[in-house]
Motif scaffolding. Sequence first.
Motif, PDB file in Angstrom:
ATOM      1  N   GLY A 206      -9.854 -15.064 -18.285  1.00  0.00           N
ATOM      2  CA  GLY A 206     -10.166 -15.248 -19.707  1.00  0.00           C
ATOM      3  C   GLY A 206      -9.060 -16.005 -20.414  1.00  0.00           C
ATOM      4  N   ALA A 207      -7.823 -15.641 -20.102  1.00  0.00           N
ATOM      5  CA  ALA A 207      -6.691 -16.321 -20.739  1.00  0.00           C
ATOM      6  C   ALA A 207      -6.662 -17.792 -20.360  1.00  0.00           C
ATOM      7  CB  ALA A 207      -5.385 -15.643 -20.330  1.00  0.00           C
ATOM      8  N   GLY A 208      -6.940 -18.115 -19.101  1.00  0.00           N
ATOM      9  CA  GLY A 208      -6.948 -19.514 -18.671  1.00  0.00           C
ATOM     10  C   GLY A 208      -7.975 -20.331 -19.426  1.00  0.00           C
ATOM     11  N   LEU A 209      -9.154 -19.758 -19.588  1.00  0.00           N
ATOM     12  CA  LEU A 209     -10.205 -20.483 -20.321  1.00  0.00           C
ATOM     13  C   LEU A 209      -9.833 -20.636 -21.792  1.00  0.00           C
ATOM     14  CD1 LEU A 209     -12.954 -21.686 -19.634  1.00  0.00           C
ATOM     15  CD2 LEU A 209     -13.999 -19.549 -20.369  1.00  0.00           C
ATOM     16  N   ILE A 210      -9.284 -19.574 -22.371  1.00  0.00           N
ATOM     17  CA  ILE A 210      -8.920 -19.626 -23.790  1.00  0.00           C
ATOM     18  C   ILE A 210      -7.811 -20.639 -24.031  1.00  0.00           C
ATOM     19  CG2 ILE A 210      -7.727 -18.295 -25.578  1.00  0.00           C
ATOM     20  CD1 ILE A 210      -9.369 -15.869 -24.586  1.00  0.00           C
ATOM     21  N   VAL A 211      -6.754 -20.582 -23.224  1.00  0.00           N
ATOM     22  CA  VAL A 211      -5.632 -21.513 -23.406  1.00  0.00           C
ATOM     23  C   VAL A 211      -6.121 -22.951 -23.259  1.00  0.00           C
ATOM     24  CG1 VAL A 211      -3.500 -22.342 -22.347  1.00  0.00           C
ATOM     25  CG2 VAL A 211      -3.821 -19.919 -22.734  1.00  0.00           C
ATOM     26  N   ALA A 212      -6.948 -23.199 -22.241  1.00  0.00           N
ATOM     27  CA  ALA A 212      -7.410 -24.565 -21.998  1.00  0.00           C
ATOM     28  C   ALA A 212      -8.308 -25.063 -23.130  1.00  0.00           C
ATOM     29  CB  ALA A 212      -8.165 -24.633 -20.670  1.00  0.00           C
ATOM     30  N   LEU A 213      -9.309 -24.268 -23.494  1.00  0.00           N
ATOM     31  CA  LEU A 213     -10.271 -24.754 -24.488  1.00  0.00           C
ATOM     32  C   LEU A 213      -9.660 -24.819 -25.894  1.00  0.00           C
ATOM     33  CD1 LEU A 213     -13.636 -23.132 -23.324  1.00  0.00           C
ATOM     34  CD2 LEU A 213     -12.696 -25.379 -22.821  1.00  0.00           C
ATOM     35  N   LEU A 214      -8.883 -23.819 -26.267  1.00  0.00           N
ATOM     36  CA  LEU A 214      -8.262 -23.881 -27.589  1.00  0.00           C
ATOM     37  C   LEU A 214      -7.199 -24.981 -27.637  1.00  0.00           C
ATOM     38  CD1 LEU A 214      -7.926 -20.149 -28.704  1.00  0.00           C
ATOM     39  CD2 LEU A 214      -9.686 -21.826 -29.249  1.00  0.00           C
ATOM     40  N   GLY A 215      -6.495 -25.206 -26.525  1.00  0.00           N
ATOM     41  CA  GLY A 215      -5.552 -26.315 -26.479  1.00  0.00           C
ATOM     42  C   GLY A 215      -6.257 -27.647 -26.684  1.00  0.00           C
ATOM     43  N   CYS A 216      -7.408 -27.822 -26.045  1.00  0.00           N
ATOM     44  CA  CYS A 216      -8.175 -29.060 -26.230  1.00  0.00           C
ATOM     45  C   CYS A 216      -8.701 -29.162 -27.657  1.00  0.00           C
ATOM     46  CB  CYS A 216      -9.323 -29.118 -25.229  1.00  0.00           C
ATOM     47  SG  CYS A 216      -8.779 -29.361 -23.530  1.00  0.00           S
ATOM     48  N   ALA A 217      -9.088 -28.038 -28.240  1.00  0.00           N
ATOM     49  CA  ALA A 217      -9.552 -28.061 -29.630  1.00  0.00           C
ATOM     50  C   ALA A 217      -8.430 -28.533 -30.559  1.00  0.00           C
ATOM     51  CB  ALA A 217     -10.038 -26.669 -30.045  1.00  0.00           C
ATOM     52  N   VAL A 218      -7.224 -28.054 -30.329  1.00  0.00           N
ATOM     53  CA  VAL A 218      -6.096 -28.480 -31.167  1.00  0.00           C
ATOM     54  C   VAL A 218      -5.778 -29.953 -30.922  1.00  0.00           C
ATOM     55  CG1 VAL A 218      -3.621 -28.171 -31.576  1.00  0.00           C
ATOM     56  CG2 VAL A 218      -5.123 -26.200 -31.423  1.00  0.00           C
ATOM     57  N   MET A 219      -5.912 -30.400 -29.674  1.00  0.00           N
ATOM     58  CA  MET A 219      -5.744 -31.833 -29.405  1.00  0.00           C
ATOM     59  C   MET A 219      -6.683 -32.641 -30.288  1.00  0.00           C
ATOM     60  SD  MET A 219      -5.592 -31.993 -25.247  1.00  0.00           S
ATOM     61  CE  MET A 219      -5.642 -33.770 -25.128  1.00  0.00           C
ATOM     62  N   ALA A 220      -7.939 -32.215 -30.347  1.00  0.00           N
ATOM     63  CA  ALA A 220      -8.921 -32.938 -31.156  1.00  0.00           C
ATOM     64  C   ALA A 220      -8.540 -32.896 -32.635  1.00  0.00           C
ATOM     65  CB  ALA A 220     -10.309 -32.342 -30.943  1.00  0.00           C
ATOM     66  N   ILE A 221      -8.099 -31.741 -33.105  1.00  0.00           N
ATOM     67  CA  ILE A 221      -7.731 -31.622 -34.517  1.00  0.00           C
ATOM     68  C   ILE A 221      -6.541 -32.525 -34.829  1.00  0.00           C
ATOM     69  CG2 ILE A 221      -6.743 -30.048 -36.222  1.00  0.00           C
ATOM     70  CD1 ILE A 221      -8.442 -27.837 -34.996  1.00  0.00           C
ATOM     71  N   LEU A 222      -5.537 -32.526 -33.956  1.00  0.00           N
ATOM     72  CA  LEU A 222      -4.372 -33.376 -34.183  1.00  0.00           C
ATOM     73  C   LEU A 222      -4.778 -34.848 -34.166  1.00  0.00           C
ATOM     74  CD1 LEU A 222      -1.664 -31.625 -31.959  1.00  0.00           C
ATOM     75  CD2 LEU A 222      -1.871 -31.556 -34.441  1.00  0.00           C
ATOM     76  N   GLU A 223      -5.617 -35.204 -33.207  1.00  0.00           N
ATOM     77  CA  GLU A 223      -6.010 -36.607 -33.070  1.00  0.00           C
ATOM     78  C   GLU A 223      -6.801 -37.068 -34.285  1.00  0.00           C
ATOM     79  OE1 GLU A 223      -8.833 -39.679 -32.319  1.00  0.00           O
ATOM     80  OE2 GLU A 223      -9.495 -37.634 -32.026  1.00  0.00           O
ATOM     81  N   GLY A 224      -7.619 -36.196 -34.834  1.00  0.00           N
ATOM     82  CA  GLY A 224      -8.451 -36.595 -35.951  1.00  0.00           C
ATOM     83  C   GLY A 224      -7.798 -36.446 -37.305  1.00  0.00           C
ATOM     84  N   THR A 225      -6.730 -35.659 -37.380  1.00  0.00           N
ATOM     85  CA  THR A 225      -6.193 -35.254 -38.683  1.00  0.00           C
ATOM     86  C   THR A 225      -4.834 -35.851 -39.005  1.00  0.00           C
ATOM     87  OG1 THR A 225      -7.304 -33.141 -38.410  1.00  0.00           O
ATOM     88  CG2 THR A 225      -5.616 -33.249 -40.088  1.00  0.00           C
ATOM     89  N   VAL A 226      -3.954 -35.932 -38.012  1.00  0.00           N
ATOM     90  CA  VAL A 226      -2.554 -36.219 -38.295  1.00  0.00           C
ATOM     91  C   VAL A 226      -2.368 -37.563 -38.985  1.00  0.00           C
ATOM     92  CG1 VAL A 226      -0.382 -36.803 -37.148  1.00  0.00           C
ATOM     93  CG2 VAL A 226      -1.553 -34.697 -36.579  1.00  0.00           C
ATOM     94  N   ALA A 227      -3.082 -38.573 -38.508  1.00  0.00           N
ATOM     95  CA  ALA A 227      -2.860 -39.918 -39.051  1.00  0.00           C
ATOM     96  C   ALA A 227      -3.178 -39.993 -40.543  1.00  0.00           C
ATOM     97  CB  ALA A 227      -3.698 -40.918 -38.272  1.00  0.00           C
ATOM     98  N   ASP A 228      -4.182 -39.222 -40.991  1.00  0.00           N
ATOM     99  CA  ASP A 228      -4.640 -39.331 -42.381  1.00  0.00           C
ATOM    100  C   ASP A 228      -4.117 -38.225 -43.275  1.00  0.00           C
ATOM    101  OD1 ASP A 228      -7.858 -40.335 -41.098  1.00  0.00           O
ATOM    102  OD2 ASP A 228      -6.110 -41.534 -41.674  1.00  0.00           O
ATOM    103  N   SER A 229      -3.380 -37.285 -42.718  1.00  0.00           N
ATOM    104  CA  SER A 229      -2.996 -36.144 -43.541  1.00  0.00           C
ATOM    105  C   SER A 229      -1.882 -36.534 -44.503  1.00  0.00           C
ATOM    106  CB  SER A 229      -2.526 -34.993 -42.666  1.00  0.00           C
ATOM    107  OG  SER A 229      -1.297 -35.322 -42.072  1.00  0.00           O
TER     108      SER A 229
END
Lengths: 435, 207
Positions: A206-229
């Motif tokens: 469970g931890a492996g899936l959570i770390v991987a998927l939430l890490g990818c979710a944060v990657m997406a948020i950073l990629e979509g947000t940081v440049a325009d924030s």
Amino acid sequence: MTPELVIFLPLFGAVLRWTVPRLHPLRIVLAVVLAEEALVAFGDTARSPAIEGLALDPAGRVVLAVAALAALVVLSALADDATTADGIATGLVGLAGVALVVTTDASLVTAATASTVTALVLSWGLIRIVGSGASHRSVQRYLVWVLLAGSGLLFSGAFAGLYQQQAVPGVLAPAAALFVVGAGIFVAALPFSLWLPSLCDEAPEGAGLIVALLGCAVMAILEGTVADSPFLASDAALRGALGTGGGIAAIVGSFLALGEKRPGRAVAYLVGAGADFSLAGLASNSTDALVPALWLLGAQALAASLTLTVLFRVGRAGSARGAVSLSGLVWRRPLLGWSIVVGLLSLVGMPLTAGFVGRWETIEAAGWHVGGLAIGMLIASVLGGLAILRLFGSVFDASDQPAEPFRVVDLTAALIAVVLIVGGIYPWPIIALLR
Amino acid sequence: MILVADALVVTGVVLVGLLDGWKGAPVALGSQYLGLALVLLTPLGIIPSLVEIVIAAGVIGVLVTSSTAPSPSIALSPRIWLSGAFRARWFDLSVTAVAIVGALAVANERPVFGSDVDPIVDVLLFTGLLNCLVGRSPRIAGGLLLLASAGAVALQAVDQLSTRTDWFLLAVLQILLALALVRLRSIEGPRAPDRSGSAAVEGDGAT
């Protein structure tokens, strides 16, 4: 149609798993992941005509590809055992959640909400194994922390939106702080990773899936947000402080990993240290350090899912759940043994692995802005290396036990290990996509 | 009407702080959601208010229909809800009061959203954090739902929910959270020691 398909395909797989139990779960997992990767590779990049706000850009494709690969290794391990195959549907819904985050990452609010929903969905899998794996307390702690993370990101989005409407003074600093806290919790960066060690110890799958998927979710948020924030690119002194603080936290995490006796908890602290470096680099020089941060988080997601999955599999082979039998793993199950070695080396940033590339790129982009970041990374890598040597060196021990039969999870683990090595040797095409 | 709405929200968060088991959670959270619906009605209009009512119905429905008893049933009688549902622990009450007063002071000193929602958002945020950090399972659950409500109201106040996807996801988040919490409760119930005879009958238990 691609943005809708990448979301609905894993959902369809989950529905299939629930409604057609006779269908082998491994086939569903393989079909969904292969189709998802094909969509990512060959699908179009247009905005969705049907659902407002959905789009899939090149960087998002990389994120989704990483998420699908990470989910593949964990779900193939779950499918290997009839008692754990029920978790596959939850994992597929979690993958759909990450796809939703990736396709809506242009809006911080939407992506943050989708990330929190994904985290809640993944908690369902943990709740299912309370008693036989995860403790009630660990799951409750996880729920509290991910809700704090989600709330932090939502408030950050609210403050940023307010600033963009009215330029209200005094909201950018809280927006930045809440964003860092929210993202830090989701990627399990120290000191926001208090929810992870017990989960890695009690429920590594469970931890492996959570770390991987939430890490990818944060990657997406950073990629979509940081440049325009408006709140992440100001005040050089604050950026320097954040960068230095992140570097120190990473060293502390590596120290904690060195002192740990339980392999799962050590992996959790190493994950936290890597996340600290990615956020520290990003905070210190947000424009140039975005791609290294994304790379590092992606490598982390793959390595964490790989190592925790192997711990889960060898743990279940032991006399009791949680009793990890790593001794002689490279001789008993060569693919699995060498895969966990590669995963651990990537987690601590050893050369020729994707983790090293991420750390090197981070130093190149942010090392000039944060004093001591390079030395901090070196120290953390050395400490992490000592930790994995102490806890996982037994994989090379001579073993009298015969070689174990081949399983699909051995192949998927080897695939992730190959990806980590190829990423460490020839990363430039993927880096170009991320840019 | 704003005063009534604020009073309902404050009543709700105080009741969350006084929860003695899960029985009183629907009443406490229901009061809070009703207050939020009224708060959103005046500055933002009927649609955000209706959405809040739908979310409230979903969350309260999940809480009411969940049960650790062998034969799950919908407990609709107010006597079941209120009898032994709350315990007036003076320390908890005073800490909650401090949090509420502090939140109102912050809202007064530094209004962020510039409307009637500032006090409500701050109260929900402060008390939600408080319950998450110091409460037992029912209070932690209540605190998490208060936090989610605070975030939702803040986003609506700054008009950041621009697409139907946003509205839908926010509603799903809160209902999913309630589902996860009651599912966790159902696993906690048989293992945790119960504190009184009525609590044992209802399946509640303090951690």
